[in-house]
Design a protein around this motif. Structure first.
Motif, PDB file in Angstrom:
ATOM      1  N   GLY A 268      47.591  34.799  41.290  1.00  0.00           N
ATOM      2  CA  GLY A 268      46.273  34.738  41.921  1.00  0.00           C
ATOM      3  C   GLY A 268      45.842  36.106  42.432  1.00  0.00           C
ATOM      4  O   GLY A 268      44.695  36.532  42.237  1.00  0.00           O
ATOM      5  N   TYR A 269      46.773  36.815  43.083  1.00  0.00           N
ATOM      6  CA  TYR A 269      46.484  38.166  43.565  1.00  0.00           C
ATOM      7  C   TYR A 269      46.397  39.161  42.410  1.00  0.00           C
ATOM      8  O   TYR A 269      45.497  40.018  42.366  1.00  0.00           O
ATOM      9  N   LEU A 270      47.348  39.062  41.481  1.00  0.00           N
ATOM     10  CA  LEU A 270      47.395  40.015  40.363  1.00  0.00           C
ATOM     11  C   LEU A 270      46.120  39.968  39.531  1.00  0.00           C
ATOM     12  O   LEU A 270      45.515  41.007  39.244  1.00  0.00           O
ATOM     13  N   GLN A 271      45.684  38.762  39.152  1.00  0.00           N
ATOM     14  CA  GLN A 271      44.511  38.662  38.295  1.00  0.00           C
ATOM     15  C   GLN A 271      43.209  38.971  39.024  1.00  0.00           C
ATOM     16  O   GLN A 271      42.262  39.471  38.421  1.00  0.00           O
ATOM     17  N   LYS A 272      43.175  38.701  40.305  1.00  0.00           N
ATOM     18  CA  LYS A 272      42.006  39.111  41.096  1.00  0.00           C
ATOM     19  C   LYS A 272      41.887  40.633  41.068  1.00  0.00           C
ATOM     20  O   LYS A 272      40.799  41.186  40.837  1.00  0.00           O
ATOM     21  N   GLY A 273      43.008  41.303  41.287  1.00  0.00           N
ATOM     22  CA  GLY A 273      43.003  42.767  41.242  1.00  0.00           C
ATOM     23  C   GLY A 273      42.638  43.289  39.864  1.00  0.00           C
ATOM     24  O   GLY A 273      41.891  44.268  39.734  1.00  0.00           O
ATOM     25  N   ASN A 274      43.162  42.635  38.815  1.00  0.00           N
ATOM     26  CA  ASN A 274      42.839  43.065  37.449  1.00  0.00           C
ATOM     27  C   ASN A 274      41.342  42.950  37.169  1.00  0.00           C
ATOM     28  O   ASN A 274      40.745  43.825  36.531  1.00  0.00           O
TER      29      ASN A 274
ATOM     30  N   PHE B 297      36.828  34.171  39.804  1.00  0.00           N
ATOM     31  CA  PHE B 297      36.664  32.825  40.348  1.00  0.00           C
ATOM     32  C   PHE B 297      37.961  32.039  40.266  1.00  0.00           C
ATOM     33  O   PHE B 297      38.408  31.446  41.261  1.00  0.00           O
ATOM     34  N   TYR B 298      38.567  32.013  39.076  1.00  0.00           N
ATOM     35  CA  TYR B 298      39.776  31.198  38.915  1.00  0.00           C
ATOM     36  C   TYR B 298      40.998  31.835  39.571  1.00  0.00           C
ATOM     37  O   TYR B 298      41.911  31.122  40.002  1.00  0.00           O
ATOM     38  N   ALA B 299      41.017  33.156  39.672  1.00  0.00           N
ATOM     39  CA  ALA B 299      42.099  33.808  40.415  1.00  0.00           C
ATOM     40  C   ALA B 299      42.018  33.444  41.897  1.00  0.00           C
ATOM     41  O   ALA B 299      43.040  33.181  42.544  1.00  0.00           O
ATOM     42  N   ASP B 300      40.807  33.418  42.440  1.00  0.00           N
ATOM     43  CA  ASP B 300      40.629  32.987  43.835  1.00  0.00           C
ATOM     44  C   ASP B 300      41.075  31.541  44.018  1.00  0.00           C
ATOM     45  O   ASP B 300      41.763  31.205  44.989  1.00  0.00           O
ATOM     46  N   GLU B 301      40.657  30.678  43.089  1.00  0.00           N
ATOM     47  CA  GLU B 301      41.065  29.272  43.150  1.00  0.00           C
ATOM     48  C   GLU B 301      42.584  29.138  43.098  1.00  0.00           C
ATOM     49  O   GLU B 301      43.185  28.359  43.851  1.00  0.00           O
ATOM     50  N   LEU B 302      43.195  29.889  42.197  1.00  0.00           N
ATOM     51  CA  LEU B 302      44.651  29.827  42.034  1.00  0.00           C
ATOM     52  C   LEU B 302      45.361  30.327  43.279  1.00  0.00           C
ATOM     53  O   LEU B 302      46.344  29.717  43.738  1.00  0.00           O
ATOM     54  N   ARG B 303      44.872  31.404  43.831  1.00  0.00           N
ATOM     55  CA  ARG B 303      45.510  31.978  45.025  1.00  0.00           C
ATOM     56  C   ARG B 303      45.422  31.014  46.211  1.00  0.00           C
ATOM     57  O   ARG B 303      46.428  30.753  46.889  1.00  0.00           O
TER      58      ARG B 303
END
Length: 455
Positions: free
Chosen positions: A256-262, A214-220
């Motif tokens: 944002g991309y890195l943590q979404k993938g993680n 959720f927060y990775a999407d928000e950040l991206r």
């Protein structure tokens, strides 16, 4: 006026004990004789500034903060707060640890809530000058007394408290995140970017993958919005300086991309996770990349390569181990997270990794060399590494090593309040209890008691 006169009486008493008059003491303290006369004998007496109070204290040879409890009345001369005296006095009290004086002044200020703005300014003054611990009592005061729920200073106060609360204790970090997250969207852009990144990191360490997503999407999405609407226009230069962010804007975009993938990787959605690697593998197109930005772009490129290896390994394809090993030799900062991933895959897919362990185990066991990532990331990975090493040795009939690593995993996970690794370690040790020595069992039982006491 009684306490004010008591302060003046103490000053007069001190001058008398030194055998001085206003003129000679004025020379000693650096305060004009006429000012002294106005302070002590004026009708009404002239208020004492904080600088004058501290000059008098030094002249007497008294410790810093002398008579601060009596000086409070000077801040409320004629019954009203005087910002020119209140603000420097509270800052000085914070520096000297005079918490009782701070509470008394804040209590009197809060009789009129319009003074919350002054309290916030004092907190910001302390925080931005590096006095983070000293600022917290003032931010807490703002949080407790700000009457406008959507005010920016309320959101910033929550953000400052959140950042100050993040440490190595995962449970404390969770409480801080839960308290802060509803205010993140109310922050100014530069704080909001950093708030989103910090929330993502906290939930990553807690293994709460839906929150990380959720927060990775928000950040991206938010960093893309900032880039397109502020930075991409030619009139804006040196974007991270303009935004006053802690990190270069490219960091927030790439993370944002890195943590979404993680997050997807840890949910075993490997093909989907691979798609997000493309979002940060080459960020050289980012405009206004200075030296700092270019360094960050290089980091993302290296992480993209490492994560491609990770996803391949996690699918059970051990054929890339040789190439991965060569990559790690050239990028030693990636050894800890990468060896951890290799171990997890080896335990899941039952393949041997002795060559990798022989080459890199001494490095990953030396926590002092794992300082590329912040301590919270590294320590939680280290705890999980001990558990995965225990599991790998147990599967390969190396019982003594398995027991030792389990105890290390349990010990570190307790210190970090990492409940996931703690419970995994307990379950694994129970399987190995029959092979453990009496000394190992005793150590285990001591650690277990600690688990239940902290539960």
């Amino acid at each position: 006026m009684e306490t004010t006169m008591t302060l003046r009486s103490e000053i007069e008493k001190g001058i008398t004990e030194l055998g001085m008059n206003f003129s000679s003491f004025g020379e000693l303290s650096g305060i004009n004789r006429g000012i002294f006369s106005a302070i002590l004998n004026g009708s009404p007496p002239k208020p004492i500034s904080l600088n004058q109070m501290e000059a008098i204290t030094r002249a007497f040879g008294y410790p810093e903060g002398w008579m601060f409890d009596l000086y409070i009345e000077e801040c409320f001369y004629d019954g009203k707060p005087n910002r020119r005296r209140v603000e420097p006095f509270l800052i000085r009290c914070a520096e000297l640890g005079k918490t009782d004086c701070i509470r008394e002044v804040l209590s009197r200020l809060l009789e009129d809530l319009k003074h919350v703005s002054m309290i916030f300014d004092i907190a910001e003054n302390l925080f931005t000058s590096g006095k983070v611990k000293e600022s917290l009592v003032f931010y807490e005061c703002v949080v407790e007394n700000e009457k406008y729920h959507h005010s920016e200073r309320l959101a910033i106060s929550h953000y400052r408290l959140f950042r100050a609360s993040i440490g190595e204790d995962n449970e404390q970090n969770l409480r801080a995140a839960l308290r802060f997250e509803s205010y993140c969207g109310k922050l100014p852009d530069h704080h909001r970017l950093d708030g989103l990144l910090q929330l993502t990191n906290v939930y990553f360490n807690l293994g709460r993958w839906s929150e990380v997503e959720f927060y990775a999407d928000e950040l991206r999405l938010f960093s893309k919005h900032i880039y397109e609407n502020r930075v991409h226009h030619k009139k804006f230069k040196a974007n991270h300086e303009f935004l006053k962010t802690d990190r270069h804007l490219v960091v927030y975009y790439g993370q944002g991309y890195l943590q979404k993938g993680n997050a997807l990787e840890h949910q075993e959605k490997y093909d989907k996770a691979m798609e997000y690697i493309q979002g940060y593998s080459d960020l050289s197109w980012f405009e206004n990349l200075d030296e700092v930005g270019l360094t960050e772009v290089k980091k993302f490129k290296d992480w993209a390569v490492a994560n491609q290896f990770n996803l391949t390994i996690l699918k059970g394809d051990a054929s890339v181990l040789e190439r991965y090993s060569l990559f790690l030799e050239e990028h030693p900062h990636e050894i800890l997270p990468s060896v951890l991933t290799i171990l997890e895959s080896a335990n899941k897919h039952d393949f041997k990794i002795e060559k990798i362990l022989n080459k890199f185990l001494s490095v990953v066991m030396d926590g002092s060399k794992n300082n590329y990532y912040n301590s919270s990331f590294s320590l939680n990975r280290q705890a999980n590494l001990y558990y995965q090493l225990a599991l790998y040795n147990f599967r390969n009939q190396e019982k003594k090593n398995a027991i030792d690593f389990t105890l290390q995993a349990l010990d570190l996970s307790i210190k970090l309040n990492n409940r996931t690794v703690s419970m995994q370690s307990v379950a694994l040790f129970e399987e190995m209890r029959k092979q453990a020595s009496a000394e190992q069992v005793k150590e285990y039982e001591t650690l277990i008691r600690t688990v239940y006491l902290n539960a």
